[in-house]
Design a protein around this motif. Structure first.
Motif, short mmCIF file in Angstrom:
data_model
loop_
_atom_site.label_atom_id
_atom_site.label_comp_id
_atom_site.label_asym_id
_atom_site.label_seq_id
_atom_site.Cartn_x
_atom_site.Cartn_y
_atom_site.Cartn_z
N UNK A 219 14.02 19.28 29.56
CA UNK A 219 12.91 20.23 29.73
C UNK A 219 11.56 19.52 29.51
N UNK A 220 11.49 18.73 28.43
CA UNK A 220 10.24 18.03 28.11
C UNK A 220 9.86 17.08 29.24
N UNK A 221 10.84 16.35 29.74
CA UNK A 221 10.57 15.37 30.81
C UNK A 221 10.15 16.07 32.09
N UNK A 222 10.84 17.20 32.40
CA UNK A 222 10.50 17.88 33.66
C UNK A 222 9.11 18.52 33.61
N UNK A 223 8.64 18.86 32.40
CA UNK A 223 7.33 19.49 32.29
C UNK A 223 6.19 18.49 32.10
N UNK A 224 6.55 17.24 31.87
CA UNK A 224 5.51 16.22 31.60
C UNK A 224 4.79 15.83 32.90
N UNK A 225 3.48 15.58 32.80
CA UNK A 225 2.73 15.13 33.99
C UNK A 225 2.80 13.60 34.04
N UNK A 226 3.59 13.12 34.97
CA UNK A 226 3.75 11.67 35.11
C UNK A 226 2.69 11.10 36.03
N UNK A 227 2.58 9.79 36.01
CA UNK A 227 1.63 9.10 36.88
C UNK A 227 1.85 9.50 38.35
N UNK A 228 0.77 9.56 39.12
CA UNK A 228 0.80 9.94 40.54
C UNK A 228 1.35 11.34 40.77
N UNK A 229 1.44 12.14 39.72
CA UNK A 229 1.95 13.51 39.85
C UNK A 229 3.43 13.55 40.24
N UNK A 230 4.13 12.47 40.00
CA UNK A 230 5.55 12.42 40.39
C UNK A 230 6.38 13.32 39.46
N UNK A 231 7.24 14.11 40.05
CA UNK A 231 8.09 14.98 39.24
C UNK A 231 9.36 14.23 38.87
N UNK A 232 9.66 14.28 37.61
CA UNK A 232 10.82 13.53 37.12
C UNK A 232 11.83 14.50 36.51
#
Lengths: 288, 115
Positions: A219-232
């Protein structure tokens, strides 16, 4: 079979034993000449202490070794895992251990040599430990008959991300994921980058706790804003159980099997497009 | 031409005193960075006067150990003696010194008996 690093792989077999009545000044020169950092001290054929170059520097040069050495040196068996030696160094605050093979003094293990070696067990990109660490800690839990569970996960479509955005972006994502893991795993857990985009968390806890942790991390990883807006997103495999009785089976082998099952469960979760696949076992029954 | 005569003279003095056996008295206080450590001292006196001295390693910022004649500890307990030595010795010893001390112990006993 896991090739866990042990003291026997790194310790120094070339050492000089000095006499308890030798002078500090003389032994200081000897260590400088031979590029050794320490040596065992003998008195009439008996091992009575150990002296390090650091201690020699601190001591008046006129003194004899008996007045500079550290008494009651710690002896460790050559087959001791490096992680255990590291814990022992931290516990004793010593700078050197003497190493024994088949009950005989066979070398020395300086703390700095161990630290250099363990440095190679830390992943340079993320700063997390490598898999060796999890294996060692897992074996300790098994040997102490503690509850054990493992969350093993990898990042979905990481290969595609690498190809689409480049490896530098991929590396940054791995660093960000590692930071999230570091911040959100319990203090009593053991965390490592297993390899590539795979991570593992070992917990001295029941499967339920690991399952909850896996969902929370996903859940934490899916909600985090990663570089380039990539969804992880991640796919996780969770395994847990407890060693109930003293068994003759090798805990290293058991640990290898546990990691293997958790890894396969992670692949299974990925294939079925679910977050999690889990497995509860009675250690020693299904695995041995 | 006159020749100068050079004259060299040497004067020898000798002081003779009795060698102390052992060359220390009742107590030696050893500083943490003294040129001779407690083990060396103990070994030296053990060769000259076997089994007469004991090393007491102490937890003190300046003093590493005291080497005490065993006979003194037959008169008063080791802890009391070392506490006294550290208290008084600590005032004058520094890390690099070795001090020898003469310690006199007088035990006063008074007893009433029935006549």
């Amino acid at each position: 079979m896991i090739n866990i690093k042990r003291v026997s792989h790194i310790y120094s077999k070339e050492f000089y034993a000095v006499n308890v009545l030798d002078g500090v000044s003389k032994i200081r020169s000897l260590l400088l000449e031979t590029k050794n950092g320490c040596c065992p001290v003998m008195d009439d054929g008996d091992l009575v202490g150990v002296i390090t170059y650091k201690e020699l520097l601190r001591t008046h040069p006129n003194r004899i070794i008996a007045d500079a050495m550290r008494r009651n040196p710690v002896r460790v068996p050559a087959e001791m895992p490096l992680w255990q030696a590291k814990e022992l160094f931290e516990e004793t605050e010593l700078d050197v251990f003497l190493v024994e093979e088949k009950g005989r003094l066979s070398g020395i293990l300086p703390r700095n040599l161990l630290e250099i070696q363990l440095g190679s067990h830390i992943d340079l990109l993320t700063g997390l430990y490598k898999s060796d660490y999890i294996y060692y800690q897992g074996v300790q839990l098994l040997e102490n008959k503690q509850e054990i569970s493992i969350v093993f996960f990898d990042i979905n479509n990481f290969g595609i991300i690498d190809k689409t955005y480049g490896h530098t972006v991929g590396d940054n994502i791995l660093i960000e994921v590692s930071e999230l893991l570091r911040e959100n795993t319990p203090s009593e857990s053991f965390l490592c980058r297993f390899g590539g985009d795979e991570f593992a968390v070992l917990l001295p806890a029941h499967l339920d706790e690991s399952t909850a942790l896996a969902y929370r991390l996903a859940d934490i990883i899916s909600r985090h804003s990663f570089t380039h807006g990539i969804e992880i997103s991640i796919s996780a495999g969770v395994i847990g159980g407890r060693r109930h009785e003293e068994r003759a089976d090798d805990p290293w082998h058991t640990m290898e099997q546990l990691i293997n099952i958790a890894s396969l469960r992670s692949t299974e979760a990925k294939k079925s497009k679910t977050i999690l696949s889990m497995c509860e076992i009675q250690l020693g029954d299904e695995i041995a | 031409m006159s020749v100068m005569k050079e004259a060299k003279k040497a004067e020898i003095q000798m002081h003779l005193t009795e060698f102390e056996m052992p060359p220390m008295q009742d107590v030696v206080i050893v500083g943490r960075n003294a040129p001779i450590g407690p083990e060396a001292l103990k070994r030296m006196v053990d060769v000259l006067s076997p089994d007469q001295y004991k090393i007491i390693r102490v937890d003190h910022p300046v003093i590493e150990a005291i080497v005490v004649r065993n006979a003194l500890m037959n008169m008063i307990p080791e802890e009391k003696l070392s506490e006294f030595i550290l208290e008084e010795g600590g005032k004058i010893v520094d890390e690099s010194t070795i001090i020898k001390a003469h310690v006199d112990i007088t035990v006063h006993v008074s007893k009433s008996i029935d006549l």
